[in-house]
Motif scaffolding. Structure first.
Motif, PDB file in Angstrom:
ATOM      1  N   PRO A 696       0.794  -1.232   0.000  1.00  0.00           N
ATOM      2  CA  PRO A 696       0.000   0.000   0.000  1.00  0.00           C
ATOM      3  C   PRO A 696       0.826   1.282   0.000  1.00  0.00           C
ATOM      4  N   HIS A 697       2.062   1.215   0.474  1.00  0.00           N
ATOM      5  CA  HIS A 697       2.878   2.422   0.583  1.00  0.00           C
ATOM      6  C   HIS A 697       3.831   2.605  -0.594  1.00  0.00           C
ATOM      7  N   ALA A 702       0.045   4.376  -4.956  1.00  0.00           N
ATOM      8  CA  ALA A 702      -0.467   5.745  -5.022  1.00  0.00           C
ATOM      9  C   ALA A 702      -0.887   6.107  -6.443  1.00  0.00           C
ATOM     10  N   LEU A 730      -7.549   0.594   1.147  1.00  0.00           N
ATOM     11  CA  LEU A 730      -6.240   1.165   0.834  1.00  0.00           C
ATOM     12  C   LEU A 730      -6.052   2.507   1.537  1.00  0.00           C
ATOM     13  N   HIS A 731      -7.099   3.317   1.594  1.00  0.00           N
ATOM     14  CA  HIS A 731      -6.999   4.578   2.330  1.00  0.00           C
ATOM     15  C   HIS A 731      -6.645   4.329   3.795  1.00  0.00           C
ATOM     16  N   GLN A 733      -5.055   1.751   5.068  1.00  0.00           N
ATOM     17  CA  GLN A 733      -3.667   1.280   5.139  1.00  0.00           C
ATOM     18  C   GLN A 733      -2.686   2.439   5.013  1.00  0.00           C
ATOM     19  N   ARG A 734      -3.030   3.433   4.235  1.00  0.00           N
ATOM     20  CA  ARG A 734      -2.138   4.566   3.985  1.00  0.00           C
ATOM     21  C   ARG A 734      -2.346   5.709   4.972  1.00  0.00           C
ATOM     22  N   GLU A 736      -5.031   7.556   5.293  1.00  0.00           N
ATOM     23  CA  GLU A 736      -5.798   8.635   4.668  1.00  0.00           C
ATOM     24  C   GLU A 736      -7.234   8.600   5.206  1.00  0.00           C
TER      25      GLU A 736
END
Length: 892
Positions: A696-697, A702, A730-731, A733-734, A736
């Protein structure tokens, strides 16, 4: 005249203006911010007429700039066919990231700007330098969709509801495990008995589905006068209220058994194969079809019926006498163009509705006595009430059985139903959330999943259905995993057994409509179950199934290890992933194959290390091939514009297509399921992050997320069937949080009935009680509260700031996690000056560290913390060397 796309219309007033260039013999300039660029130019559907590299060298289609020159590559390109609907594509092959653009997208007004690569593409007539163009674009102050979300206040349900669609969905009632259901329409007028996803066939109604209608009050008028809710806000007992001026009708409906008390001991259920046959899209092998045929007669004719129990209390709230109007359940047309109604009659001595066959379809009584007529009016004095009750068996019954049914106590049956469903909730984990609607939806959701989990009790496989459809290895996965999260491990294991019992002899798992991804998806869910339970006895039992499934995937992959597939999806599996007939080497299909093999290796690491090593090696090789195919696809896919004036690569859903199919770089007809974006967004390459092929990073994650957001969402919610898109995960995990909340609230506000919490499948009218969508909402809420990341347990990663208002409590009790049983409680002092969190996760599997996000409602930094280290950037307390219990305090 060529119509400019929306992004160019936006740019015309804000970008450097210059005359448009002709469509043929077009001059293009590629500028680099840094010296030393080298590479090759490839033109498809056109001809590279000339290539110049002032200050560098050119050899046919290759170029090289020295280390001191300011690179500006000049190209002249002619389209191959003036009338072609397909765009001319220009690829610049260079390290480390090749890129492709459409010749028609090149514009002086809005140059193609790749800041990470330090590249700008404009027309040859544009005299500006790289620095001048980059500064001009940045001065516009544009923002991507994700940047706008990050700059805006946090999303709320109220805001999402105000902006989004509101759906009203029929309600399904049943007793769980049993495929006999009743569907109650959203207007509280019709009852449709169903066998799972199919109509209930009756000899009395051979030309239309069994349908009954009832009426409370005067009927349709100028006002919306109906409200609906669930009993106790969470139980599968439907409550309705009809406001007919002075008369108010309060309606209660639920399903129970004909004779026996509604208790777990008396639930027989329906064999999973027979239930499967009544799910849309089901698939049988010849042996399975033969087995179901032998079981069907007994399974559809158990000793007693499931019955819909209904009661309406009409009350006069006025100051003068008023009439209450009732029409009890009676056969109705299924649609306005249905054939003639079947013959039926009403017995006023018993309150029976009877078909001409003599079978009773409804038993009715008014104020405790047999109803004297199908329709009736009762004069009520101010404050007086009248009670209509009617009981509808799933299929008509004999007069003798109807007499016994007429003696049933509605109150007794209602109390039994409440006790039955409360007992299920009491056996599951408890979540404490300050937002009442969401708290209720998590409880109601668990029962919605359980309602259509079909199978015989007390053991044996359970079919985790998804609304009117049968189980699917992919779509049933969040259903099973949420049950595991809530501590229903036995139920989850039985649901997994459904797929194992349906597994083909060669290891292939395919249960629905030709979908090819179920084998990998089921292996993943098996691995998730083992992560939750570490049940080695269960693993020993299912090990042969795991082996067969893995061998099937490996053989499938080996068939695609062909030299001619180099650069075209080498080593990738081919087949369709969902409804569209797209038998390609899709990233979603292969991501599930990788994830399934990886989880199989993880499960067998201790008990079968040699086998596990083999699966891990194959998974690793498949992962490498998937990434290589994705890299090739991105290099060949046209760049797309973002809201901040930059451009980015956007990947296709499968190999051998260039860019998102919705943009038609290689043509085709891709509209499906109400949207142009469905294949790219709902089945696209973003799945590879969720499927652990991409971290994810990573910058690549992205990149995929940005283009998905810009092209395929509105309000950060995907189109058509949004819960197929895994970007909310995903948000989280990041980190966000704002983007997650925008997606989380936006989808649930538009996809779930706001009164009964039932989910629909699509934004357009489609199937109801869609538990796949509901389960992803539930899993997203679970991840919002607790999320495993390696050896770290992350708590409250996605909660709204408003959840930590003064006096609030957030927590879970006896939830299941990868680290074992988990309980935590976060309380805010009445004055809001202190937040205290207590976390308990004991045992050998406990995490090494904790991260507890504790955002102040107004964003204030703490003045003192105890029990851990404060990470200000994420507003998170970190606890190292977690011992099984931790207590942290944050003071403001």
């Amino acid at each position: 005249m060529r119509h400019l796309p929306f992004h160019n219309l936006f740019c015309l007033g804000a970008c450097f203006a210059a005359p448009a260039l002709a469509a043929s013999g077009q001059g293009v300039s590629v500028l680099w911010a840094r010296p030393g660029a080298t590479g090759r130019v490839v033109v498809d559907r056109g001809a590279l007429d000339s290539l110049r590299a002032p200050g560098g060298t050119v050899t046919q289609d290759t170029f090289a700039f020295n280390a001191t020159a300011s690179p500006r590559l000049e190209l002249a390109i002619s389209p191959a066919a003036e009338s072609s609907a397909l765009p001319v594509l220009v690829t610049v092959e260079m390290a480390p990231r090749p890129f492709t653009f459409r010749l028609g997208d090149v514009s002086t007004a809005c140059p193609i700007f790749l800041p990470d690569e330090g590249v700008i593409i404009t027309t040859s007539s544009d005299p500006r330098t790289y620095a001048e163009m980059a500064a001009s674009i940045r001065q516009r102050g544009g923002q991507t969709k994700l940047q706008r979300i990050a700059a805006a206040p946090e999303a709320t349900f109220a805001a999402a509801a105000a902006n989004g669609r509101e759906v009203e969905v029929e309600t399904w009632l049943g007793v769980s495990r049993d495929l006999r259901l009743f569907r109650i329409d959203e207007h509280l007028e019709t009852i449709r008995p169903k066998f799972a996803g199919y109509d209930t066939p009756l000899p009395e109604t051979p030309r239309q589905p069994a349908t009954y209608a009832f009426q409370l009050g005067r009927g349709w008028g100028t006002r919306e006068n109906i409200t609906r809710s669930l009993d106790e806000q969470v139980l599968p007992i439907l409550r309705g209220q009809i406001d007919d001026e002075a008369i108010q009708y309060d309606l209660t409906l639920f399903a129970s058994l004909e004779r026996s008390p509604l208790t777990p001991r008396h639930i027989r259920g329906t064999d999973y194969l027979v239930a499967d046959a009544f799910g849309h899209g089901h698939m049988f092998t010849p042996a399975q079809a033969e087995a179901e045929k032998k079981l069907r007669e007994a399974e559809l004719n158990p000793p007693e019926e499931v019955v819909l129990y209904a009661r309406t209390v009409a009350t006069n709230r006025g100051q003068t006498p008023q009439y209450a109007l009732f029409r009890t359940a009676a056969p109705s047309l299924a649609t306005p163009i249905s054939p003639k109604l079947p013959e039926w009659s009403f017995d006023p001595t018993q309150g029976f509705g009877l078909f001409a066959s003599g079978r009773v379809f409804a038993v009715s009584r008014l104020n405790g006595r047999p109803l004297a007529a199908e329709e009736t009016s009762v004069l009520l004095q101010p404050g007086e009430s009248a009670v209509l009750e009617f009981f509808v068996p799933h299929r008509p019954i004999s007069a003798e059985r109807a007499l016994a049914l007429a003696r049933q106590s509605f109150d007794l049956r209602l109390n039994e139903a409440r006790t039955f469903w409360r007992g299920k909730l009491d056996s599951a984990a408890r979540w404490q959330l300050p937002e009442a609607r969401i708290r209720q939806m998590t409880q109601a959701g668990l029962l919605h999943l359980d309602l259509i989990n079909y199978g015989r009790e007390p053991d044996g496989p359970l079919l985790p259905a998804i609304g009117l459809y049968t189980a699917i290895g992919s779509e049933s996965s969040p259903i099973i995993q949420f049950m595991d999260s809530m501590g229903w491990h036995d139920t989850a294991a039985r649901a997994l057994d459904f797929f194992l019992q349906k597994q083909h002899a060669d290891g292939f798992i395919q249960n629905f409509n030709g979908y090819m991804l179920e084998t990998g998806a089921v292996l993943w869910s098996l691995g998730e179950h083992y992560r939750y339970t570490r049940d080695d006895a269960w693993l020993h039992r299912v090990h042969p199934h795991i082996t067969k499934a893995c061998d099937y995937l490996i053989a499938w992959r080996e068939r695609n290890l062909l030299p001619e597939l180099k650069g075209k999806g080498y080593g990738l599996l081919d087949g369709k992933t969902a409804d569209p007939e797209d038998p390609y080497r899709s990233f979603m299909l292969n991501g599930y194959a990788y994830l399934g093999l990886a989880r199989a290796a993880e499960m067998l690491r201790a008990s079968a290390p040699g086998e596990a090593a083999r699966y891990l090696a194959v998974a690793g090789a498949l992962k490498a091939d998937i990434r290589a195919a994705l890299d090739t696809s991105l290099a060949q896919s046209p760049l797309v514009p973002l809201g901040d004036g930059t451009w980015m690569r956007a990947a296709p859903p499968w190999t051998n297509y260039r860019g998102p199919v919705m943009l038609h770089a290689d043509g085709g007809r891709w509209f499906t399921h109400g949207s142009m974006t469905s294949r790219d967004s709902l089945l696209g390459p973003l799945y590879l992050v969720f499927q652990e092929v991409i971290d994810p990073h990573e910058p690549l994650a992205a990149e995929l997320l940005q283009t998905h957001s810009e092209l395929m969402t509105r309000d950060n919610v995907a189109f058509s069937q949004p819960y197929y898109s895994r970007h909310p995960w995903l948000h989280l995990q990041r980190g966000e949080t704002k983007a997650f909340l925008q997606a989380w609230y936006g989808a649930v506000a538009a996809m779930a009935d706001r009164s009964t919490y039932t989910f629909t499948e699509h934004f357009f009218p489609a199937s109801s009680h869609k538990t796949h969508e509901e389960a992803w909402f539930l899993m997203e809420t679970r991840w919002m509260l607790y999320l495993e990341a390696g050896d770290t347990l992350r708590l409250l990663t996605g909660i709204p700031r408003a959840y930590l208002q003064p006096g609030a409590t957030v927590g879970v009790d006896k939830a299941a996690s990868y680290f074992g049983p988990l309980s935590f409680n976060v309380t805010v002092s009445p004055d809001g000056q202190e937040i205290k969190a207590v976390v308990v996760c004991q045992g050998d599997r406990r995490p090494r560290s904790l991260e507890i996000r504790l955002p102040h409602p107004s964003g204030r930094p703490p003045v003192k913390v105890t029990g851990g280290t404060w990470m200000s950037e994420t507003e998170t307390m970190r606890v190292e060397d977690f011992t099984g219990r931790a207590e942290v305090v944050v003071r403001y």
